[in-house]
Every structure is written in C-alpha cells, then in structure tokens.
Design a protein around this motif. Structure first.
Motif, PDB file in Angstrom:
ATOM      1  N   ALA A   1       1.209  -1.298   0.320  1.00  0.00           N
ATOM      2  CA  ALA A   1      -0.169  -0.026   0.377  1.00  0.00           C
ATOM      3  C   ALA A   1       0.876   1.484   0.209  1.00  0.00           C
ATOM      4  CB  ALA A   1      -0.882  -0.190   1.248  1.00  0.00           C
ATOM      5  N   ASP A   2       0.470   2.288  -0.550  1.00  0.00           N
ATOM      6  CA  ASP A   2       1.015   3.470  -0.641  1.00  0.00           C
ATOM      7  C   ASP A   2       0.408   4.359  -0.461  1.00  0.00           C
ATOM      8  OD1 ASP A   2       2.142   6.219  -1.521  1.00  0.00           O
ATOM      9  OD2 ASP A   2       2.903   5.375  -3.346  1.00  0.00           O
ATOM     10  N   VAL A   3       0.627   4.858   1.489  1.00  0.00           N
ATOM     11  CA  VAL A   3      -0.438   5.907   1.685  1.00  0.00           C
ATOM     12  C   VAL A   3       0.595   7.280   1.686  1.00  0.00           C
ATOM     13  CG1 VAL A   3      -1.783   5.565   4.005  1.00  0.00           C
ATOM     14  CG2 VAL A   3      -1.049   3.853   3.125  1.00  0.00           C
ATOM     15  N   ASP A   4      -0.420   8.021   0.901  1.00  0.00           N
ATOM     16  CA  ASP A   4       0.569   9.538   0.611  1.00  0.00           C
ATOM     17  C   ASP A   4       2.271   9.193   0.717  1.00  0.00           C
ATOM     18  OD1 ASP A   4      -1.993  10.873   0.814  1.00  0.00           O
ATOM     19  OD2 ASP A   4      -1.789  12.114   3.199  1.00  0.00           O
ATOM     20  N   GLY A   5       2.156   8.127  -0.576  1.00  0.00           N
ATOM     21  CA  GLY A   5       3.450   8.718   0.080  1.00  0.00           C
ATOM     22  C   GLY A   5       4.691   7.340   0.505  1.00  0.00           C
TER      23      GLY A   5
END
Length: 312
Positions: free
Chosen positions: A280-284
């Motif tokens: 998961a990419d969570v805000d970068g």
C-alpha cells in the motif's frame, strides 16, 4: 491532545495575533528557489514568523516540525509537495494548531482538495483572508493520511518516476511513467467490504481516496475531503489496453467523472483484501500490506482554507 478552541476563535487568533512558524522543504530546487519569496511575502502580508526553518535534509523534516510546534504557533505554515505536507499532517493532526499549506510540489493534490491557490502570493493571502476549518483524515492500518491509499501499478510508478521528468512535464510525468510499466504489469483481484457489502474487481490499479484529487487531476466532481466518506475506484480493468487508454485520457484531459456514474465504492470504513497481497502506498509511504482496514477520522485536522471553502 488537549481541548481545541472553536474554529471562529482560532481564526480570530491567527488574523489578529499572527503567531506563525514556517517550515519549507528546500531540498527540492523549487523550494530552495522560492524560500526567500515565501518569507518576504509573509512579511508583506503582516506575518513575522516566530521561527522559520529551511529543511535541506529531508531526514530532518520530522524533527524540524517538532521544533516548530514547540513554539506553540496558532498557524504552522508548511511549504513543499504532497510528501512534505503528508508528514506535516501527521504532526498537526488532533492539535490546537492550524496547518497553513504552501503548495510547492508537482501535483499538489492536498492543496487542490482544499481549493487553495497554487501560487505563493495567493496561498499566503489565504492566511490573512481565510478561515480555520476541520477536515477529515483517512487511516490505513495505523497510519493517518490526507489524500490517498493506492495499490498496484502506481506503487511502481512512485518509485520509478524521474525527478528530471517531473521538473520538465509536471504532473503528466506520472501517467507517462505508468505507460512504460503497464505492458509487463499483471492485474490483481481486489475484494472491498464497505457498509456490509462485498465488492470484487480485477484491475491493475486501485485507489482509496480521502481527498478530491489524484495526480493533480480531479477524481470526481462530488468527492470531498470533508464529507466523512472514503471513495474507492479502479483505473481501467484487468485489461491492459483499457488501462493504457484511460491513462492516456487522464494524462491529456484530466477528465471529470461523477460518483453517480463511475465505478466507485463509497463508505466510512473499508476492509480491503487482494490476491496476491499488495503493498500500500499511503500518501507516498510504502510500508503496509493488504489485507488492510481503511477508515475516516472526521474533523481530524485543522487547516487554513479560503473563506468560500464549504466546511461541514
């Protein structure tokens, strides 16, 4: 973290007391070039910062934000791209301090979701003419975020987009980089449970948005960063050709879609499973894996917004 003032009281404190601290990411060429202009424009608007920090080493950003907050400002002005602002959001969330956003990045999704001007003078003018609003945050696992949790090809794109291409093409650098990755990218199956309903889809890319913008373009007209809902949507399907065409359309037109007519799943909390498990990419930040629960935190962040912003 203690009792918060009313939004009206907080707004009045900023407009009259003008107690601000400034943190600007000067590691980027744009931040370094604009830093003197930021300070000069703030002073011209009547703000004399208690302290101002130019962050040359991104590894010092979090410590610098802590140092700025230790001065007890009413407004913490942060300049940088979405990655810098994401770090600031985590520090300011649930505190009796408002975040002042200076959009100095490539896509500026967070600033766009707040309806902020994207130029330095316009963004700073909001600090003396706007108001304090409480907006929603998302939480993926135990990580709060302002904009987006994404899964699939965009995780690879974020790691491979070239800085020189971002400088040259701006936000178009992201879909163009995606076009080089898609031919060998394999689709995945996603299962989203929201409000008691389970949705299944096959795709190369899945996004779960708190904010209204992705890649600098509006996701849909009727998404809001302040409505207590998350919106999950896929780009294309399991077919590469369809996603290639959609990516090209997005890169060239930034087309609008509506929640009423698009492939969206809406809810306050979502449980996501994928086959195979996905990063998961969570805000970068790429640190979490599926399965994962993602939910909203209503009114989790104080931020300075234009007077016309609809604060629910």
């Amino acid at each position: 973290m203690g009792e918060l003032r009313s939004k009206a009281e907080h707004t009045e404190a900023i407009l009259t007391g003008r107690r601000i601290c400034v943190v600007v990411n000067t590691h980027s060429r744009r931040g370094r070039r604009l830093y003197p202009r930021v300070i000069g424009t703030l002073r011209a608007e009547g703000f004399e910062p208690i302290r101002a920090f130019a962050v040359v080493d991104p590894r010092r950003l979090r410590a610098t934000l802590d140092a700025a907050l230790a001065e007890s400002p009413d407004l913490l002005v942060v300049g940088g791209g979405d990655g810098t602002l994401s770090a600031a959001v985590k520090h300011v969330a649930h505190r009796d301090v408002a975040l002042g956003v200076l959009p100095l990045g490539t896509t500026n999704n967070f600033a766009r979701s707040l309806g902020l001007p994207l130029d330095v003078p316009g963004a700073i003018r909001v600090f003396s003419t706007g108001k304090v609003a409480d907006i929603d945050l998302g939480v993926a696992g135990d990580r709060e975020f302002a904009n987006l949790a994404s899964f699939g090809v965009s995780v690879e794109v974020a790691g491979k987009v070239k800085p020189w291409l971002k400088r040259l093409l701006g936000r178009a650098a992201y879909p163009l980089t995606a076009l080089t990755i898609l031919p060998r990218h394999r689709p995945f199956r996603a299962f989203i449970t929201a409000d008691g309903r389970r949705h299944e889809l096959l795709t190369h890319q899945l996004n779960i948005a708190n904010g209204r913008f992705h890649g600098g373009w509006q996701v849909a007209r009727d998404i809001s960063i302040d409505n207590g809902r998350l919106v999950a949507y896929q780009l294309g399907s399991g077919k590469r050709l369809r996603l290639l065409l959609e990516t090209l359309v997005r890169a060239t037109t930034g087309r609008w879609r509506s929640l009423a007519g698009g492939p969206f799943v809406v809810g306050q909390e979502m449980y996501l499973e994928t086959d195979p498990p996905m990063a998961a990419d969570v805000d970068g930040e790429v640190r979490l894996m599926t399965p994962i629960t993602i939910r909203t935190v209503p009114n989790g962040l104080r931020v300075m917004v234009p007077a016309h912003f609809v604060d629910s």
